[in-house]
Design a protein around this motif. Structure first.
Motif, PDB file in Angstrom:
ATOM      1  N   HIS A  39       0.594  -1.534   0.382  1.00 14.38           N
ATOM      2  CA  HIS A  39      -0.070  -0.037   0.204  1.00 14.38           C
ATOM      3  C   HIS A  39       1.163   1.083  -0.254  1.00 14.38           C
ATOM      4  O   HIS A  39       1.838   1.263   0.649  1.00 14.38           O
ATOM      5  CB  HIS A  39      -1.054   0.215   1.076  1.00 14.38           C
ATOM      6  N   GLN A  89      -1.846   7.469   1.816  1.00 13.26           N
ATOM      7  CA  GLN A  89      -1.992   8.658   1.353  1.00 13.26           C
ATOM      8  C   GLN A  89      -1.472   9.680   1.663  1.00 13.26           C
ATOM      9  O   GLN A  89      -1.271  10.102   2.828  1.00 13.26           O
ATOM     10  CB  GLN A  89      -2.745   8.874   2.170  1.00 13.26           C
ATOM     11  N   LYS A  97       0.645  -0.758  -6.780  1.00  8.19           N
ATOM     12  CA  LYS A  97       0.405   0.849  -6.244  1.00  8.19           C
ATOM     13  C   LYS A  97      -0.105   1.363  -7.636  1.00  8.19           C
ATOM     14  O   LYS A  97       0.519   2.892  -7.309  1.00  8.19           O
ATOM     15  CB  LYS A  97       2.505   0.614  -5.883  1.00  8.19           C
ATOM     16  N   ASP A 153      -1.657   1.876  -9.313  1.00 12.41           N
ATOM     17  CA  ASP A 153      -3.554   1.894  -9.247  1.00 12.41           C
ATOM     18  C   ASP A 153      -3.641   3.037  -8.188  1.00 12.41           C
ATOM     19  O   ASP A 153      -4.830   4.023  -8.456  1.00 12.41           O
ATOM     20  CB  ASP A 153      -4.476   0.726  -9.373  1.00 12.41           C
ATOM     21  N   GLN A 154      -3.107   2.207  -7.176  1.00 18.02           N
ATOM     22  CA  GLN A 154      -3.671   3.365  -5.947  1.00 18.02           C
ATOM     23  C   GLN A 154      -2.663   5.727  -6.098  1.00 18.02           C
ATOM     24  O   GLN A 154      -3.206   5.825  -6.261  1.00 18.02           O
ATOM     25  CB  GLN A 154      -2.313   2.959  -5.001  1.00 18.02           C
ATOM     26  N   TYR A 175      -5.160   8.539  -6.149  1.00 17.77           N
ATOM     27  CA  TYR A 175      -4.444   9.732  -5.288  1.00 17.77           C
ATOM     28  C   TYR A 175      -3.935  10.552  -6.298  1.00 17.77           C
ATOM     29  O   TYR A 175      -3.953  11.576  -6.040  1.00 17.77           O
ATOM     30  CB  TYR A 175      -3.577   9.267  -4.674  1.00 17.77           C
TER      31      TYR A 175
END
Ligand SMILES: Nc1ncnc2c1ncn2[C@@H]1O[C@H](COP(=O)(O)OP(=O)(O)OP(=O)(O)O)[C@@H](O)[C@H]1O
Ligand SMILES: [Mg+2]
Length: 195
Positions: A55, A58, A74, A76-77, A81
């Protein structure tokens, strides 16, 4: 504003752009590249994400995600954001496929994309690449071209912002001003996508 800089093709200028946005415009960095050196070069500004990490944290404030030349969940994460995906590429026929693969991977995520033709030798190569990308995607993407620049390479080698280098006086400062202005223009273009 958070920005993902990505291209599965290596050596296209991802980390150079990340480095200059971080040193010149106050962004934080997040390096998702086990072979990268951004976090070693700018340890106070750039967090290194280990390869086994599942992960991404944030982002707390304006962050640049600098990916190595590989796919990763990661990604995609980071894109989730991000307000903008910046895809630097070198516009030659031999290297275009990696950029097409990258576009096909990120386009479904429905975030704006800015393509950055970097170090191009001929104006025509950019137009040819644009044709391939627009055909692949079925819509037009915006481009901001960066030429090959000794001044930029010097800034990277000295681990400095080109804007900072351009502030020194005399003939040397003058040599950096053109590239510094280009970086300011690139940043202004990027900010057009801020929410
Ligand atoms: N416009 C430019 N003018 C001069 N040198 C450049 C320019 N863009 C990038 N470079 C240089 O080209 C080399 C490759 O760039 P960089 O490391 O940023 O690529 P990358 O896409 O991050 O590669 P990787 O996939 O390995 O992470 C570096 O030495 C960088 O400083
Ligand atoms: Mg890199």
């Amino acid at each position: 504003m958070n920005i993902t800089v990505v291209n599965f093709k290596g050596g296209v200028g991802k980390s150079m752009i990340a480095h200059q946005l971080i040193t010149g415009f106050g962004y934080r960095g997040c390096e998702i590249d086990p072979y990268g050196s951004l976090s070693d070069r700018l340890p106070d500004m750039v967090e290194r994400i280990e390869i086994q990490e599942k992960h991404l944290p944030q982002p707390v404030r304006d962050t640049i995600f600098d990916f190595g030349g590989f796919d990763d969940i990661k990604l995609d994460q980071a894109i989730g954001y991000s307000d903008l995906i910046v895809i630097p590429f070198i516009p030659t026929l031999e290297t275009i496929q990696g950029t097409v693969d990258t576009l096909v991977r990120v386009a479904p995520m429905d975030k704006p994309i800015l393509l950055v033709p970097n170090m191009s030798q001929k104006e025509n190569d950019i137009a040819d690449a644009k044709f391939v990308f627009d055909e692949t995607l079925g819509f037009e993407v915006e481009m901001f071209a960066l030429p090959m620049s000794v001044a930029l390479q010097t800034a990277i080698n000295e681990n400095r912002s080109i804007i900072d280098l351009s502030r020194q006086g005399g003939i040397k400062g003058y040599a950096y001003k053109k590239s510094a202005n280009l970086m300011r223009d690139l940043h202004a273009k990027i900010r057009e996508y801020a929410n």
